[in-house]
Design a protein around this motif. Sequence first.
Motif, PDB file in Angstrom:
ATOM      1  N   CYS A 181       0.925  -1.164  -0.001  1.00 12.88           N
ATOM      2  CA  CYS A 181       0.141   0.095  -0.116  1.00 12.88           C
ATOM      3  C   CYS A 181       0.951   1.122  -0.010  1.00 12.88           C
ATOM      4  CB  CYS A 181      -0.803  -0.134   1.306  1.00 12.88           C
ATOM      5  SG  CYS A 181      -1.978   1.308   1.311  1.00 12.88           S
ATOM      6  N   ASN A 182       0.742   2.071  -1.153  1.00 11.92           N
ATOM      7  CA  ASN A 182       1.681   3.115  -1.039  1.00 11.92           C
ATOM      8  C   ASN A 182       1.169   4.330  -0.005  1.00 11.92           C
ATOM      9  OD1 ASN A 182      -0.191   4.940  -2.430  1.00 11.92           O
ATOM     10  ND2 ASN A 182       0.311   4.073  -4.233  1.00 11.92           N
ATOM     11  N   GLY A 183       2.103   5.335  -0.104  1.00 12.65           N
ATOM     12  CA  GLY A 183       1.960   6.353   0.828  1.00 12.65           C
ATOM     13  C   GLY A 183       0.825   7.124   0.565  1.00 12.65           C
ATOM     14  N   LEU A 184       0.226   7.272  -0.681  1.00 10.30           N
ATOM     15  CA  LEU A 184      -0.793   8.174  -0.878  1.00 10.30           C
ATOM     16  C   LEU A 184      -2.135   7.420  -0.657  1.00 10.30           C
ATOM     17  CD1 LEU A 184       0.358   9.736  -4.519  1.00 10.30           C
ATOM     18  CD2 LEU A 184       0.066  10.930  -2.534  1.00 10.30           C
ATOM     19  N   GLU A 185      -1.947   6.082  -0.895  1.00 10.69           N
ATOM     20  CA  GLU A 185      -3.096   5.345  -0.348  1.00 10.69           C
ATOM     21  C   GLU A 185      -3.480   5.447   1.089  1.00 10.69           C
ATOM     22  OE1 GLU A 185      -2.879   2.123  -4.218  1.00 10.69           O
ATOM     23  OE2 GLU A 185      -1.872   1.625  -2.515  1.00 10.69           O
ATOM     24  N   ASP A 226     -11.678   9.674   8.660  1.00 11.03           N
ATOM     25  CA  ASP A 226     -11.588  10.864   9.402  1.00 11.03           C
ATOM     26  C   ASP A 226     -10.490  10.945  10.200  1.00 11.03           C
ATOM     27  OD1 ASP A 226     -12.695  13.458   9.422  1.00 11.03           O
ATOM     28  OD2 ASP A 226     -14.257  12.856  10.936  1.00 11.03           O
ATOM     29  N   ILE A 227      -9.456  10.559  10.328  1.00  7.89           N
ATOM     30  CA  ILE A 227      -8.370  10.680  11.237  1.00  7.89           C
ATOM     31  C   ILE A 227      -7.371  11.821  10.907  1.00  7.89           C
ATOM     32  CG2 ILE A 227      -6.056   9.742  12.043  1.00  7.89           C
ATOM     33  CD1 ILE A 227      -7.640   7.029  11.671  1.00  7.89           C
ATOM     34  N   PRO A 228      -7.384  13.092  11.656  1.00 10.91           N
ATOM     35  CA  PRO A 228      -6.452  14.297  11.182  1.00 10.91           C
ATOM     36  C   PRO A 228      -5.189  14.190  11.276  1.00 10.91           C
ATOM     37  CG  PRO A 228      -7.367  14.396  13.382  1.00 10.91           C
ATOM     38  CD  PRO A 228      -7.899  12.935  12.799  1.00 10.91           C
ATOM     39  N   THR A 229      -4.480  13.197  11.027  1.00  8.22           N
ATOM     40  CA  THR A 229      -3.326  12.924  11.008  1.00  8.22           C
ATOM     41  C   THR A 229      -2.627  13.786   9.947  1.00  8.22           C
ATOM     42  OG1 THR A 229      -3.320  10.869  12.013  1.00  8.22           O
ATOM     43  CG2 THR A 229      -1.280  11.310  10.844  1.00  8.22           C
ATOM     44  N   MET A 282      -5.167   8.567   1.841  1.00 10.17           N
ATOM     45  CA  MET A 282      -6.249   8.425   1.459  1.00 10.17           C
ATOM     46  C   MET A 282      -7.292   7.548   2.372  1.00 10.17           C
ATOM     47  SD  MET A 282      -6.845  10.248  -1.550  1.00 10.17           S
ATOM     48  CE  MET A 282      -8.335   9.590  -2.217  1.00 10.17           C
ATOM     49  N   GLU A 283      -6.974   6.418   2.878  1.00 12.08           N
ATOM     50  CA  GLU A 283      -7.592   5.634   3.914  1.00 12.08           C
ATOM     51  C   GLU A 283      -7.709   6.667   5.268  1.00 12.08           C
ATOM     52  OE1 GLU A 283      -8.889   2.731   4.230  1.00 12.08           O
ATOM     53  OE2 GLU A 283      -8.480   2.127   2.055  1.00 12.08           O
ATOM     54  N   LEU A 284      -6.788   7.244   5.482  1.00 10.66           N
ATOM     55  CA  LEU A 284      -6.997   8.033   6.675  1.00 10.66           C
ATOM     56  C   LEU A 284      -7.725   8.936   6.756  1.00 10.66           C
ATOM     57  CD1 LEU A 284      -3.140   8.503   7.974  1.00 10.66           C
ATOM     58  CD2 LEU A 284      -4.879   6.909   8.962  1.00 10.66           C
ATOM     59  N   ARG A 308       0.465  16.771  -7.440  1.00  9.10           N
ATOM     60  CA  ARG A 308      -0.849  16.805  -7.755  1.00  9.10           C
ATOM     61  C   ARG A 308      -1.593  16.273  -6.823  1.00  9.10           C
ATOM     62  NH1 ARG A 308      -4.564  14.494 -10.386  1.00  9.10           N
ATOM     63  NH2 ARG A 308      -3.035  13.387 -11.686  1.00  9.10           N
ATOM     64  N   LEU A 309      -1.271  14.857  -6.511  1.00  8.50           N
ATOM     65  CA  LEU A 309      -1.949  13.789  -5.706  1.00  8.50           C
ATOM     66  C   LEU A 309      -1.589  14.152  -4.292  1.00  8.50           C
ATOM     67  CD1 LEU A 309      -0.682  10.568  -7.403  1.00  8.50           C
ATOM     68  CD2 LEU A 309      -3.006  11.418  -7.406  1.00  8.50           C
ATOM     69  N   ALA A 310      -0.525  14.770  -3.814  1.00 10.65           N
ATOM     70  CA  ALA A 310      -0.242  15.151  -2.644  1.00 10.65           C
ATOM     71  C   ALA A 310      -1.394  16.295  -2.296  1.00 10.65           C
ATOM     72  CB  ALA A 310       1.236  15.827  -2.435  1.00 10.65           C
ATOM     73  N   LEU A 311      -1.649  17.069  -3.390  1.00  6.18           N
ATOM     74  CA  LEU A 311      -2.475  18.413  -2.751  1.00  6.18           C
ATOM     75  C   LEU A 311      -4.090  17.485  -2.630  1.00  6.18           C
ATOM     76  CD1 LEU A 311      -1.604  21.024  -5.243  1.00  6.18           C
ATOM     77  CD2 LEU A 311      -1.249  21.158  -2.794  1.00  6.18           C
TER      78      LEU A 311
END
Length: 545
Positions: A61-65, A74-77, A68-70, A92-95
Amino acid sequence: MLTVVLADDDCLVTEILNDTIPWHDLGIQVVGIADHGRKALDLCLELRPDILVTDIQMPFCNGLEVAMELMEHDIPTKIILISGVQDFNYARLALNVKATGYILKPIQLKEVTSVLKKARDTIEMEFQREQVIQRLTSQLSENMSLMRDKFLTNLIFDGMESNDELQERLVYFDLPFQISEDITVAVAKMDEYEQRVRKEGVERVQFFNFSIKNIIEQTLNNFQAGICFSTKDNEFVIIFGEEYGYEDKMTPIFEGIEQLLIGFEGISLSIGIGNCVSVKTANLSYRCACNAVSYKFYTGNNSIIHINDIIDSNTIDKMSDLNHNARLNELQKFLLVEIKLGESMKTMALFEEYYALLSKVNQFSQEYIRGRFLELVIDAHREICETEDEVEEVNATYMISLQAIMRGESISAIKPHASKMLICIADYYSAKYNKKHNNLVERIKRYVNRNFKENISLAEIASEVFMSPTYICAVFKRETGQTINEYIIEMKMNDAKKMLASTKMKIMDISEDLGYENSQYFSYSFKKYLGETPQQYRNRFTQKA
């Protein structure tokens, strides 16, 4: 202290970050390290760290995924992404995942520290903002009743044009009315408020206002009839729902309020009731209720007055008004005459008629009635000021009466103060005349006592005391119950009895000594006065001796 999870499939990267970043100085603690995306996600779901520093490219599972899961949970990390590729798509994905920072490999510790500081500051700022929001939310909840009362005050003062806004406010403040319902507004005021409460200070005022409002609310809640709120000191506005907008429904509620208030320091309320209207036009019913409660000026304390019970003063016959005004003017003149004569009883009788004429409901306005009472009291006081030196007792009563007339909540409350002032002046004149008349009577008696053996006339007596014969006769009769001539005869007869009983003077000589022209007239007068002749009177005393 903030917490952070480090995630990268290159263990060297996580080791360098864990060992070389001054975490303690930053106020951050590393609570977990992951070498692939699934583990990073599990740690974040379990530990809910404040910050996740993660590589974008990781197995399972990559960092972007993970980010997205977080977001979905609704986890505000706060997410800080690490990438070995400078690619616009990654940026763009980071945004899209609202990443706090984006770091390129090879990692520069200074850059990482800077991004961590930014994340920390953002978290602290959000925390402070959250605290402010929580405090404001709590204050909003605590002040909900005040906001509700402000809305209701605006509603009854100005009404509301927008149905949508009104419905929204009714729901927001949890008010027991539907926009489609009719309501009835009543206004209650404590009787004798100024005298009983206002002079006792702010704390006492607030205590009474809070207590009365609480008692009214308690009764309304028991019946589930409506709501109560205050617009100002001693004005309690009641809004009845559609079911309770009828007199037979309101009566037991008002009776319940009255019973509770009597037990609470013997307080009474006067209540004005407006017309039944829509919620949107509550201001119309409120104005009617205010007009109705103002009529307690005529009806007195502890009154319940419906606006429909009040007759429009415009329907009163104008000629009747003119006749009443003329009679009031006439009574006022008579009152001033009797007051100046010291006739307290006549003054009271005339004042009762004056009051009865003024107190006819709706006949005259409150301002007019106050003005008539003020004018009457001021005119009476002016009379005594123009003829007498300063009278301390009268002046003190005068000031109290003026204040009471201006302050009186009802015509019945004004009456005793105006009456007391008029009687006070009448009594003053009465006492003055009594003293003057007593002196006059004593002077007349002294003169008669010295000269009764002479044939003195009323003209001679009047000349001696510098008064007219008619005046001295009237005063002497009123003060002694007998005429001056009767008093002269009494003095002559008393002296005759002494001479008959204690001397051997002839009746003719006694007659001459007392100023009688002949003894026959003396004998006639003596018998008329005592019921027996002078000789019979003497014989009776001689036999006793």
